[in-house]
Design an enzyme around this catalytic site. Sequence first.
Site, PDB file in Angstrom:
ATOM      1  N   HIS A 193       0.772  -1.241   0.036  1.00  0.00           N
ATOM      2  CA  HIS A 193      -0.073  -0.008  -0.160  1.00  0.00           C
ATOM      3  C   HIS A 193       0.815   1.273   0.003  1.00  0.00           C
ATOM      4  O   HIS A 193       0.542   2.212  -0.853  1.00  0.00           O
ATOM      5  CB  HIS A 193      -0.969  -0.251   1.097  1.00  0.00           C
ATOM      6  CG  HIS A 193      -1.963  -1.099   1.422  1.00  0.00           C
ATOM      7  ND1 HIS A 193      -2.153  -1.871   2.404  1.00  0.00           N
ATOM      8  CD2 HIS A 193      -2.744  -1.374   0.552  1.00  0.00           C
ATOM      9  CE1 HIS A 193      -3.269  -2.648   2.247  1.00  0.00           C
ATOM     10  NE2 HIS A 193      -3.704  -2.438   1.180  1.00  0.00           N
ATOM     11  N   LYS A 237     -14.625  -9.565   3.442  1.00  0.00           N
ATOM     12  CA  LYS A 237     -13.493  -9.832   4.437  1.00  0.00           C
ATOM     13  C   LYS A 237     -13.945  -9.297   5.648  1.00  0.00           C
ATOM     14  O   LYS A 237     -14.462  -8.343   5.858  1.00  0.00           O
ATOM     15  CB  LYS A 237     -12.240  -9.288   4.046  1.00  0.00           C
ATOM     16  CG  LYS A 237     -11.662  -9.534   2.734  1.00  0.00           C
ATOM     17  CD  LYS A 237     -10.475  -8.813   2.393  1.00  0.00           C
ATOM     18  CE  LYS A 237     -10.078  -8.646   0.992  1.00  0.00           C
ATOM     19  NZ  LYS A 237      -9.164  -7.601   0.811  1.00  0.00           N
ATOM     20  N   ARG A 283      -2.044  -5.877  -8.368  1.00  0.00           N
ATOM     21  CA  ARG A 283      -0.952  -6.670  -8.563  1.00  0.00           C
ATOM     22  C   ARG A 283      -0.671  -7.810  -9.453  1.00  0.00           C
ATOM     23  O   ARG A 283      -0.802  -7.424 -10.661  1.00  0.00           O
ATOM     24  CB  ARG A 283      -1.019  -7.369  -6.855  1.00  0.00           C
ATOM     25  CG  ARG A 283      -0.841  -6.454  -5.867  1.00  0.00           C
ATOM     26  CD  ARG A 283      -1.093  -6.713  -4.562  1.00  0.00           C
ATOM     27  NE  ARG A 283      -2.647  -6.856  -4.536  1.00  0.00           N
ATOM     28  CZ  ARG A 283      -3.390  -7.515  -3.457  1.00  0.00           C
ATOM     29  NH1 ARG A 283      -2.727  -7.807  -2.250  1.00  0.00           N
ATOM     30  NH2 ARG A 283      -4.536  -7.268  -3.307  1.00  0.00           N
ATOM     31  N   SER A 327      -2.704  -7.675   2.680  1.00  0.00           N
ATOM     32  CA  SER A 327      -2.825  -7.798   4.065  1.00  0.00           C
ATOM     33  C   SER A 327      -3.360  -9.159   4.919  1.00  0.00           C
ATOM     34  O   SER A 327      -2.783  -9.440   5.996  1.00  0.00           O
ATOM     35  CB  SER A 327      -4.173  -6.721   4.430  1.00  0.00           C
ATOM     36  OG  SER A 327      -3.913  -5.590   3.864  1.00  0.00           O
TER      37      SER A 327
HETATM   38  P1  ADP Z   1      -9.979  -3.792  -0.635  1.00  0.00           P
HETATM   39  O1  ADP Z   1     -10.412  -4.938   0.337  1.00  0.00           O
HETATM   40  O2  ADP Z   1     -10.620  -2.911  -0.608  1.00  0.00           O
HETATM   41  O3  ADP Z   1      -9.143  -4.590  -1.632  1.00  0.00           O
HETATM   42  P2  ADP Z   1      -7.025  -3.958   0.375  1.00  0.00           P
HETATM   43  O4  ADP Z   1      -6.610  -3.025   1.565  1.00  0.00           O
HETATM   44  O5  ADP Z   1      -6.819  -5.122   0.402  1.00  0.00           O
HETATM   45  O6  ADP Z   1      -8.685  -3.301   0.190  1.00  0.00           O
HETATM   46  O7  ADP Z   1      -6.412  -3.004  -1.076  1.00  0.00           O
HETATM   47  C1  ADP Z   1      -6.525  -1.639  -1.194  1.00  0.00           C
HETATM   48  C2  ADP Z   1      -5.889  -1.591  -2.696  1.00  0.00           C
HETATM   49  O8  ADP Z   1      -4.435  -1.549  -2.340  1.00  0.00           O
HETATM   50  C3  ADP Z   1      -6.403  -2.395  -3.756  1.00  0.00           C
HETATM   51  O9  ADP Z   1      -6.377  -1.694  -4.876  1.00  0.00           O
HETATM   52  C4  ADP Z   1      -5.424  -3.374  -3.758  1.00  0.00           C
HETATM   53  O10 ADP Z   1      -5.310  -4.320  -5.035  1.00  0.00           O
HETATM   54  C5  ADP Z   1      -4.145  -2.679  -3.448  1.00  0.00           C
HETATM   55  N1  ADP Z   1      -3.212  -3.465  -2.877  1.00  0.00           N
HETATM   56  C6  ADP Z   1      -3.235  -4.133  -1.785  1.00  0.00           C
HETATM   57  N2  ADP Z   1      -2.063  -4.775  -1.472  1.00  0.00           N
HETATM   58  C7  ADP Z   1      -1.102  -4.458  -2.586  1.00  0.00           C
HETATM   59  C8  ADP Z   1       0.130  -4.507  -2.883  1.00  0.00           C
HETATM   60  N3  ADP Z   1       0.716  -5.479  -1.927  1.00  0.00           N
HETATM   61  N4  ADP Z   1       0.755  -4.332  -3.848  1.00  0.00           N
HETATM   62  C9  ADP Z   1      -0.151  -3.129  -4.497  1.00  0.00           C
HETATM   63  N5  ADP Z   1      -1.466  -2.673  -4.298  1.00  0.00           N
HETATM   64  C10 ADP Z   1      -1.700  -3.492  -3.363  1.00  0.00           C
END
Ligand code: ADP
Length: 173
Positions: free
Chosen positions: A29, A53, A102, A140
């Site tokens: 992030h 989730k 990703r 996450s």
């Molecule tokens: P959500 O549950 O809304 O997808 P996340 O917190 O999992 O929320 O992810 C928020 C955004 O960040 C999403 O667009 C996700 O693809 C991106 N994201 C999560 N982890 C990574 C990572 N390791 N690298 C790049 N983008 C990421």
Amino acid sequence: MVQQEYRYIRRKERLAVYPGSFDPVTNGHVDIIERSLKFIDRLIISVTHHPVKKPLFSFRERMEMLQGVFQKRREITVDYFDGLLVDYLEKKGIYLVIRGLRAVSDFDYEFQMVLTNRKLLPQIETIFLTPREEYLYLSSSLVKEIARLNGPVEKFVPEIVVKKLKEKFSLTH
Ligand code: ADP
């Protein structure tokens, strides 16, 4: 004259929202946030629910971790919303969204989201950014799983988050 020029610059300020669950914020992030700030003046990181989730951290904890990580960054604001992203964007008057992309696994969900949101609010544009290679498979959920099993998470999340994960799972190393 100077005043006018200043107003012109202010009006041109680019704002975007980075919505997500951030449960918890990871280095992936952070990578996306830093990348977005190369072409955006202000970023609002907005914590929300994921439809499926179940979160480990409360809204408050997730926001506190983000605030802790970015406390010195004046161009970053941490916020939350509890409904439709389009309603939130309309309320804020911001129509630019940042998301991370990703592996292929993200594509279907993100594509669906963009097209649905566009139907609801046509002026929204979404910019997808890809993190550096080492974070491509970082999520996450993976971080939580490693922490739950007492594994080292230092490489994957900011220091504040390492501490919070240890507290959550009462780790002793
Ligand atoms: P959500 O549950 O809304 O997808 P996340 O917190 O999992 O929320 O992810 C928020 C955004 O960040 C999403 O667009 C996700 O693809 C991106 N994201 C999560 N982890 C990574 C990572 N390791 N690298 C790049 N983008 C990421």
